[in-house]
Design an enzyme around this catalytic site. Structure first.
Site, PDB file in Angstrom:
ATOM      1  N   CYS A 156      32.930  41.104 -67.554  1.00  0.00           N
ATOM      2  CA  CYS A 156      32.607  40.113 -66.508  1.00  0.00           C
ATOM      3  C   CYS A 156      32.367  40.744 -65.139  1.00  0.00           C
ATOM      4  O   CYS A 156      31.897  40.063 -64.226  1.00  0.00           O
ATOM      5  CB  CYS A 156      33.707  39.066 -66.416  1.00  0.00           C
ATOM      6  SG  CYS A 156      33.698  37.959 -67.827  1.00  0.00           S
TER       7      CYS A 156
HETATM    8  N1  COA Z   1      41.846  20.818 -76.528  1.00  0.00           N
HETATM    9  C1  COA Z   1      43.050  20.235 -76.402  1.00  0.00           C
HETATM   10  N2  COA Z   1      44.188  20.932 -76.239  1.00  0.00           N
HETATM   11  C2  COA Z   1      44.102  22.276 -76.228  1.00  0.00           C
HETATM   12  C3  COA Z   1      42.874  22.941 -76.372  1.00  0.00           C
HETATM   13  C4  COA Z   1      41.717  22.164 -76.531  1.00  0.00           C
HETATM   14  N3  COA Z   1      40.514  22.709 -76.654  1.00  0.00           N
HETATM   15  N4  COA Z   1      43.101  24.270 -76.317  1.00  0.00           N
HETATM   16  C5  COA Z   1      44.417  24.448 -76.150  1.00  0.00           C
HETATM   17  N5  COA Z   1      45.037  23.241 -76.108  1.00  0.00           N
HETATM   18  C6  COA Z   1      46.464  22.960 -75.942  1.00  0.00           C
HETATM   19  C7  COA Z   1      47.321  24.112 -76.471  1.00  0.00           C
HETATM   20  O1  COA Z   1      47.546  23.961 -77.846  1.00  0.00           O
HETATM   21  C8  COA Z   1      48.579  23.954 -75.654  1.00  0.00           C
HETATM   22  O2  COA Z   1      49.371  22.948 -76.225  1.00  0.00           O
HETATM   23  P1  COA Z   1      50.993  23.046 -76.221  1.00  0.00           P
HETATM   24  O3  COA Z   1      51.361  23.022 -74.762  1.00  0.00           O
HETATM   25  O4  COA Z   1      51.390  21.840 -76.975  1.00  0.00           O
HETATM   26  O5  COA Z   1      51.306  24.343 -76.887  1.00  0.00           O
HETATM   27  C9  COA Z   1      48.085  23.418 -74.320  1.00  0.00           C
HETATM   28  O6  COA Z   1      46.792  22.867 -74.554  1.00  0.00           O
HETATM   29  C10 COA Z   1      47.984  24.491 -73.249  1.00  0.00           C
HETATM   30  O7  COA Z   1      47.261  25.618 -73.763  1.00  0.00           O
HETATM   31  P2  COA Z   1      47.039  26.941 -72.947  1.00  0.00           P
HETATM   32  O8  COA Z   1      46.220  27.885 -73.770  1.00  0.00           O
HETATM   33  O9  COA Z   1      48.337  27.423 -72.420  1.00  0.00           O
HETATM   34  O10 COA Z   1      46.125  26.367 -71.774  1.00  0.00           O
HETATM   35  P3  COA Z   1      45.889  26.902 -70.326  1.00  0.00           P
HETATM   36  O11 COA Z   1      46.330  25.859 -69.379  1.00  0.00           O
HETATM   37  O12 COA Z   1      46.392  28.290 -70.121  1.00  0.00           O
HETATM   38  O13 COA Z   1      44.294  26.943 -70.241  1.00  0.00           O
HETATM   39  C11 COA Z   1      42.510  28.563 -70.295  1.00  0.00           C
HETATM   40  C12 COA Z   1      43.564  27.790 -71.099  1.00  0.00           C
HETATM   41  C13 COA Z   1      41.829  29.530 -71.258  1.00  0.00           C
HETATM   42  C14 COA Z   1      41.489  27.563 -69.765  1.00  0.00           C
HETATM   43  C15 COA Z   1      43.161  29.284 -69.125  1.00  0.00           C
HETATM   44  O14 COA Z   1      44.306  29.989 -69.553  1.00  0.00           O
HETATM   45  C16 COA Z   1      42.231  30.247 -68.435  1.00  0.00           C
HETATM   46  O15 COA Z   1      41.154  29.911 -67.996  1.00  0.00           O
HETATM   47  N6  COA Z   1      42.653  31.512 -68.291  1.00  0.00           N
HETATM   48  C17 COA Z   1      41.872  32.529 -67.656  1.00  0.00           C
HETATM   49  C18 COA Z   1      40.771  32.860 -68.551  1.00  0.00           C
HETATM   50  C19 COA Z   1      39.832  33.849 -67.988  1.00  0.00           C
HETATM   51  O16 COA Z   1      39.539  33.882 -66.841  1.00  0.00           O
HETATM   52  N7  COA Z   1      39.316  34.671 -68.827  1.00  0.00           N
HETATM   53  C20 COA Z   1      38.371  35.607 -68.445  1.00  0.00           C
HETATM   54  C21 COA Z   1      37.310  35.574 -69.422  1.00  0.00           C
HETATM   55  S1  COA Z   1      36.077  36.630 -68.876  1.00  0.00           S
END
Ligand code: COA
Length: 373
Positions: A156
């Site tokens: 990225c």
């Molecule tokens: N739909 C519904 N629920 C979902 C889901 C979806 N698509 N994906 C995950 N969940 C649920 C999980 O199961 C979890 O449930 P639980 O609390 O019962 O265990 C809950 O939502 C939270 O999941 P989590 O993965 O902890 O979410 P988050 O708030 O961390 O958000 C991201 C996920 C990926 C959006 C976030 O962590 C993020 O953007 N991180 C940085 C990513 C990044 O910048 N990456 C760089 C790539 S270049």
């Protein structure tokens, strides 16, 4: 030392759009199909059922509302869950070169440059379509430029790392005008079958013209006050697809051959790194974060960008200070901060300063501090 400017940027936006509602409908249809197929194993406790995705979660967790993609039909087909690209012969322009060249021509038009003015092309992107010949050399031919081209990948952060190479080449005199091109076909490396990340990415191409200040003729010119890059190894964003795979006899469709991440860890670790990086880069230039008119940040997650800005400025985050484009484009890997710059720079006044900053896998962080002339 010779002053170097960004004198034009370009953007190619694929016309097809996948809304969150469409994406979730196809993911949930896929989940139902899989759960029905494996009903016995799920009932026996040998396998976990795939849970449904939701639009509410995606919008709350990421800020993403839709994404542009090159080909949506295959992605939305619950029996396929990946794009379908018509194979092209070796005598045809590659897909990645095609979208890169479109963004490149747009940037050249903005900078008022013809192919004869370009003497270096860097193709800087998170994924390359093939090993060789370099995508950059194909783009160089497609736009009719001379000089040289090479590919580089810092995930990225590829665009800002590419801009630093271009700035150094112009400053050092080995090139007069360098195009940094970022064709990002992220739909091909995203795992659309994984609920945790299926909403994250979109396709796009951007390009940036970097040249000596004394040759720049565009009305819209941005002096590069400084660039700074840093990397620190992490497995929290990883993709194991590579040329050794066929010798390892591993499954080319295995989960580790597409984008994987520990999203929470990435969020927690990269935000403080990015804020500290920007602050120390600005300090080295005698600037304070509050003196910066605009931050064009990497576009992966809305909450991440808000936290970076809060750490830097202490206050509320507005679209005016740190424009958001990920609601429309999603995460476009290296292109995100360049899209933000491309779409949201025209209102700045001469003398005002802005920061283009990317962060991502590696980990990698790159910042480019610019001042409007
Ligand atoms: N739909 C519904 N629920 C979902 C889901 C979806 N698509 N994906 C995950 N969940 C649920 C999980 O199961 C979890 O449930 P639980 O609390 O019962 O265990 C809950 O939502 C939270 O999941 P989590 O993965 O902890 O979410 P988050 O708030 O961390 O958000 C991201 C996920 C990926 C959006 C976030 O962590 C993020 O953007 N991180 C940085 C990513 C990044 O910048 N990456 C760089 C790539 S270049």
């Amino acid at each position: 030392m010779k002053n170097v400017v960004i004198s034009g940027t370009g953007l190619f936006t694929p016309p097809e759009i996948i809304t969150n509602a469409e994406l979730v409908a196809s993911f949930n249809a896929y989940a139902e199909l899989q759960n029905a197929k494996h009903a016995a194993a799920i009932a026996a406790g040998e396998r976990e059922a795939i849970a449904a995705s939701s639009v509410e979660f995606i919008e709350k967790a990421s800020g993403i509302r839709q994404r542009h993609v090159i080909a949506k039909a295959g992605v939305l087909d619950p029996h396929r869950m990946r794009p379908y690209f018509e194979p092209r012969g070796d005598d045809q322009l590659s897909l990645m070169a095609e979208i890169g060249a479109r963004a490149a021509r747009d940037a050249m038009a903005a900078a008022g440059k013809s192919a004869a003015d370009i003497d270096g092309v860097l193709c800087a992107a998170a994924n390359m379509q093939r090993a060789y010949p370099a995508m950059a050399v194909e783009i160089q031919q497609a736009i009719g430029a001379g000089g040289y081209g090479f590919d580089m990948n810092v995930a990225c952060s590829s665009a800002t790392f590419g801009i630093e190479q271009a700035v150094n080449a112009v400053r050092g005199g080995s090139a007069k005008c360098v195009l940094v091109v970022n064709p990002e076909i992220t739909s091909a490396h995203l795992e659309w079958r994984d609920r945790d990340c299926h909403f994250i990415f979109g396709d796009v191409a951007t390009a940036t013209v970097v040249e000596a200040e004394d040759t720049a003729t565009a009305a819209d010119r941005w002096r590069v006050l400084g660039t700074r890059l840093v990397t620190q190894f992490s497995n929290n964003i990883r993709n194991n697809a590579g040329f050794l795979n066929r010798c390892e006899d591993t499954d080319p469709d295995a989960r580790d051959k597409t984008f994987m991440q520990e999203g929470r860890k990435v969020f927690k670790e990269v935000v403080p790194m990015a804020a500290a990086h920007i602050e120390s880069h600005l300090a080295s230039l005698g600037l304070e974060p509050t003196k910066v008119r605009r931050y064009w940040l990497h576009q992966a997650n809305l909450g991440m960008n808000q936290l970076v800005i809060r750490k830097l400025l202490g206050g509320e985050v507005s679209q005016d200070v740190a424009p958001v484009i990920l609601d429309e484009y999603a995460n476009t890997a290296s292109a995100g901060s360049i899209i933000a710059f491309h779409l949201h720079h025209a209102d700045l006044q001469p003398g005002q300063v802005g920061v283009i900053c990317s962060f991502g896998a590696g980990y990698s962080i790159g910042s480019v501090v610019v001042q409007r002339l």
